[in-house]
Design an enzyme around this catalytic site. Structure first.
Site, PDB file in Angstrom:
ATOM      1  N   LYS A  15     -10.523   0.291  10.591  1.00 48.93           N
ATOM      2  CA  LYS A  15     -10.821  -0.958   9.831  1.00 48.93           C
ATOM      3  C   LYS A  15     -11.203  -2.426  10.792  1.00 48.93           C
ATOM      4  O   LYS A  15     -11.052  -3.340  10.224  1.00 48.93           O
ATOM      5  CB  LYS A  15      -9.526  -1.402   8.978  1.00 48.93           C
ATOM      6  CG  LYS A  15      -9.236  -0.320   7.910  1.00 48.93           C
ATOM      7  CD  LYS A  15      -7.780  -0.635   7.041  1.00 48.93           C
ATOM      8  CE  LYS A  15      -7.453   0.449   6.339  1.00 48.93           C
ATOM      9  NZ  LYS A  15      -8.092   0.663   5.038  1.00 48.93           N
ATOM     10  N   GLN A  20      -4.758  -4.590   7.278  1.00 59.73           N
ATOM     11  CA  GLN A  20      -5.610  -5.399   6.633  1.00 59.73           C
ATOM     12  C   GLN A  20      -5.472  -6.715   7.427  1.00 59.73           C
ATOM     13  O   GLN A  20      -6.278  -7.913   6.887  1.00 59.73           O
ATOM     14  CB  GLN A  20      -5.526  -5.751   4.977  1.00 59.73           C
ATOM     15  CG  GLN A  20      -5.601  -4.370   4.353  1.00 59.73           C
ATOM     16  CD  GLN A  20      -6.973  -4.037   4.310  1.00 59.73           C
ATOM     17  OE1 GLN A  20      -7.779  -4.687   4.626  1.00 59.73           O
ATOM     18  NE2 GLN A  20      -7.268  -2.875   3.956  1.00 59.73           N
ATOM     19  N   CYS A  76      -4.680   2.516  -3.864  1.00 62.38           N
ATOM     20  CA  CYS A  76      -3.451   3.066  -3.244  1.00 62.38           C
ATOM     21  C   CYS A  76      -2.279   2.035  -3.473  1.00 62.38           C
ATOM     22  O   CYS A  76      -1.258   1.865  -2.410  1.00 62.38           O
ATOM     23  CB  CYS A  76      -3.617   3.091  -1.927  1.00 62.38           C
ATOM     24  SG  CYS A  76      -4.547   4.541  -1.389  1.00 62.38           S
ATOM     25  N   HIS A  82       0.986  -1.065  -0.049  1.00 54.55           N
ATOM     26  CA  HIS A  82      -0.077  -0.047   0.002  1.00 54.55           C
ATOM     27  C   HIS A  82       1.093   1.050   0.014  1.00 54.55           C
ATOM     28  O   HIS A  82       1.848   1.237   0.701  1.00 54.55           O
ATOM     29  CB  HIS A  82      -0.814   0.218   1.302  1.00 54.55           C
ATOM     30  CG  HIS A  82      -1.908   1.076   1.339  1.00 54.55           C
ATOM     31  ND1 HIS A  82      -1.813   2.203   1.570  1.00 54.55           N
ATOM     32  CD2 HIS A  82      -3.240   0.993   1.168  1.00 54.55           C
ATOM     33  CE1 HIS A  82      -2.764   2.902   1.629  1.00 54.55           C
ATOM     34  NE2 HIS A  82      -3.836   2.249   1.475  1.00 54.55           N
ATOM     35  N   ASP A 113       2.973  -3.654   8.264  1.00 55.53           N
ATOM     36  CA  ASP A 113       1.722  -3.026   8.157  1.00 55.53           C
ATOM     37  C   ASP A 113       0.709  -4.225   8.110  1.00 55.53           C
ATOM     38  O   ASP A 113       0.637  -4.869   7.155  1.00 55.53           O
ATOM     39  CB  ASP A 113       1.737  -2.403   6.647  1.00 55.53           C
ATOM     40  CG  ASP A 113       0.266  -1.755   6.282  1.00 55.53           C
ATOM     41  OD1 ASP A 113      -0.570  -1.854   6.941  1.00 55.53           O
ATOM     42  OD2 ASP A 113       0.306  -1.222   4.982  1.00 55.53           O
TER      43      ASP A 113
HETATM   44  C1  LIG Z   1      -2.699  -2.562   3.800  1.00 58.97           C
HETATM   45  C2  LIG Z   1      -3.033  -1.038   4.135  1.00 58.97           C
HETATM   46  N1  LIG Z   1      -2.106  -0.401   4.786  1.00 58.97           N
HETATM   47  C3  LIG Z   1      -2.151   0.953   5.069  1.00 58.97           C
HETATM   48  C4  LIG Z   1      -3.583   1.559   4.954  1.00 58.97           C
HETATM   49  C5  LIG Z   1      -3.645   2.937   5.251  1.00 58.97           C
HETATM   50  O1  LIG Z   1      -4.538   2.921   6.444  1.00 58.97           O
HETATM   51  P1  LIG Z   1      -5.079   3.987   7.065  1.00 58.97           P
HETATM   52  O2  LIG Z   1      -5.752   4.975   5.762  1.00 58.97           O
HETATM   53  O3  LIG Z   1      -6.064   3.875   8.181  1.00 58.97           O
HETATM   54  O4  LIG Z   1      -3.903   5.009   7.485  1.00 58.97           O
HETATM   55  C6  LIG Z   1      -4.511   0.952   4.448  1.00 58.97           C
HETATM   56  C7  LIG Z   1      -5.775   1.339   4.143  1.00 58.97           C
HETATM   57  O5  LIG Z   1      -6.678   1.040   3.159  1.00 58.97           O
HETATM   58  C8  LIG Z   1      -4.240  -0.445   3.987  1.00 58.97           C
HETATM   59  O6  LIG Z   1      -5.026  -1.322   3.351  1.00 58.97           O
END
Ligand SMILES: Cc1ncc(COP(=O)(O)O)c(C=O)c1O
Length: 414
Positions: free
Chosen positions: A233, A210, A372, A129, A207
């Site tokens: 989430k 998900q 993203c 992401h 990260d």
């Molecule tokens: C794998 C992953 N990392 C990071 C993020 C970013 O999360 P946030 O928008 O809550 O900062 C997302 C959001 O969709 C994501 O799916």
């Protein structure tokens, strides 16, 4: 984990906890298939927020009066829930951030700027992401480190045979990877990557945006050094997330944001930093949101991450089987047993935005776009995909409606 149960979950029953499903969308019951983007909120979390504001709200860590003490206790209680949820050794190591994005920026800036330089290598993956990609790309450019990636194969799985070449390309100092891909649902081999990172003398940054809402996550079993996830989430409010980091790394790092709360003492000559975790929590935090995050962790823990993972597995296997019936539809990513409840696809000759728009008229919410993950889109040879994603309240009937909707999309747009 705080509570893990292997009892299967009853999504139809749980759905009654979520007021949003009581309201039709475009005159139809809502089929919400965009939980990877953000999840809906149960009454238990909404009630916790309201009760906190009505009975216990004040600023934290400051007042000596009763209300401030109760507010601080609720806020710190939420931190303890976040700690237990990912089995972190100490609540000192759990930092509240605004989100996963802010947590990953914190590590990239506060660790990366001081520890990277020419000859060093930052390793990310082709399915990252942007939140775990762009900060590292930026900090690598700022410090003169090189920025390399682990490629994926045609099923969207990491090609670990690329690691030797990466190790030979310089001093690997950071490996950053998502535990679950938000676009493909791929479950990535983070334990293996963490072990490899440590062999190179690198840190492992995970990260878990998900992963944490959908399956059991244990920072000690993963063997990572930092792990980030978001409340929104995981059935919780927006505006709050968590970063876990090893105490010795956090202690050695400079702060990320500066101001009130994160200091020990300030004089005209010199400022010293507060102890962990407050050194990384400048300013008034998202207090009620953190309390709501704690309530969401309670809610999800009581259902059990294993039960959620099993439910999503059934749904995604069913979705992939049914999507195969739609002519011209191509599903991206690995088989159902190596992914979570996320499925991205392309419908030949129809732009994903048009797919999502026609589905919306049927009361079906899916995500269309690059999610993203533009480098991943490039690898897949598309500019965008349509993505359906599931959670503990998702039902097989919603997948049936998705399939009917896709047949309608084809009829209307081809
Ligand atoms: C794998 C992953 N990392 C990071 C993020 C970013 O999360 P946030 O928008 O809550 O900062 C997302 C959001 O969709 C994501 O799916």
């Amino acid at each position: 984990m705080a509570v893990t149960t292997s009892k299967p979950l009853d999504a139809a029953l749980l759905r009654a906890d979520f007021p949003v499903f009581e309201h039709p969308v475009r005159g139809k019951p809502l089929a919400y298939l965009d939980s990877a983007s953000s999840t809906q909120k149960p009454r238990q979390v909404l009630d916790a927020l309201r009760t906190f504001y009505e009975t216990s709200y004040a600023n934290v860590h400051r007042g000596v009066y009763d209300l401030a003490e109760r507010s601080t206790a609720a806020f710190e209680g939420a931190r303890e829930k976040a700690r237990a949820y990912v089995n972190a050794p100490s609540a000192r190591e759990m930092i509240f951030t605004r989100s996963t994005t802010e947590a990953l920026n914190l590590v990239a800036y506060a660790w990366g700027l001081d520890n990277l330089g020419p000859g060093d290598v930052v390793v990310i993956t082709e399915l990252e992401h942007h939140a775990n990609f762009v900060p590292w790309q930026f900090v690598a450019q700022r410090t003169g480190a090189s920025f390399r990636h682990i490629p994926i194969d045609d099923l969207g799985e990491l090609q670990l045979d690329a690691l030797d070449e990466l190790a030979a390309s310089g001093r690997v100092k950071v490996v950053a990877n998502n535990l679950v891909s938000n676009t493909l649902g791929t479950i990535n081999p983070v334990e293996k990557l963490a072990a490899w990172a440590h062999e190179q003398g690198a840190i492992m940054v995970v990260d878990a945006a998900q992963a944490a809402p959908h399956r059991a996550v244990d920072v000690q079993a993963l063997g990572c050094d930092f792990l980030a996830f978001s409340s929104h989430k995981l059935c919780g409010p927006t505006g709050v997330g968590a970063l876990w980091g090893r105490a010795e790394l956090l202690e050695a790092m400079s702060p990320f944001n500066l101001g009130g709360e994160m200091i020990r003492s300030v004089s005209l000559e010199k400022t010293t930093w507060n102890e962990l975790p407050y050194k990384f929590e400048a300013g008034t935090p998202a207090i009620a949101e953190a309390v709501g995050f704690g309530a969401a962790i309670d809610y999800v823990s009581a259902i059990g991450p294993d039960a959620i993972a099993a439910h999503e597995h059934e749904l995604v296997a069913y979705a992939m089987e049914r999507l195969a019936e739609v002519p011209g539809l191509r599903v991206f990513g690995p088989p159902a047993d190596r992914r979570t409840g996320i499925v991205s696809f392309d419908l030949e000759g129809i732009h994903p935005h048009d797919v999502a728009q026609v589905l919306d008229f049927e009361g079906i919410a899916v995500r269309a776009g690059h999610h993203c993950t533009q480098p991943l889109m490039t690898r897949l040879g598309v500019v965008a995909t349509t993505r359906a994603s599931f959670y503990l309240y998702s039902l097989p009937e919603e997948i049936d409606r998705l399939i009917e909707g896709l047949h309608k999309v084809r009829k209307v747009l081809t």
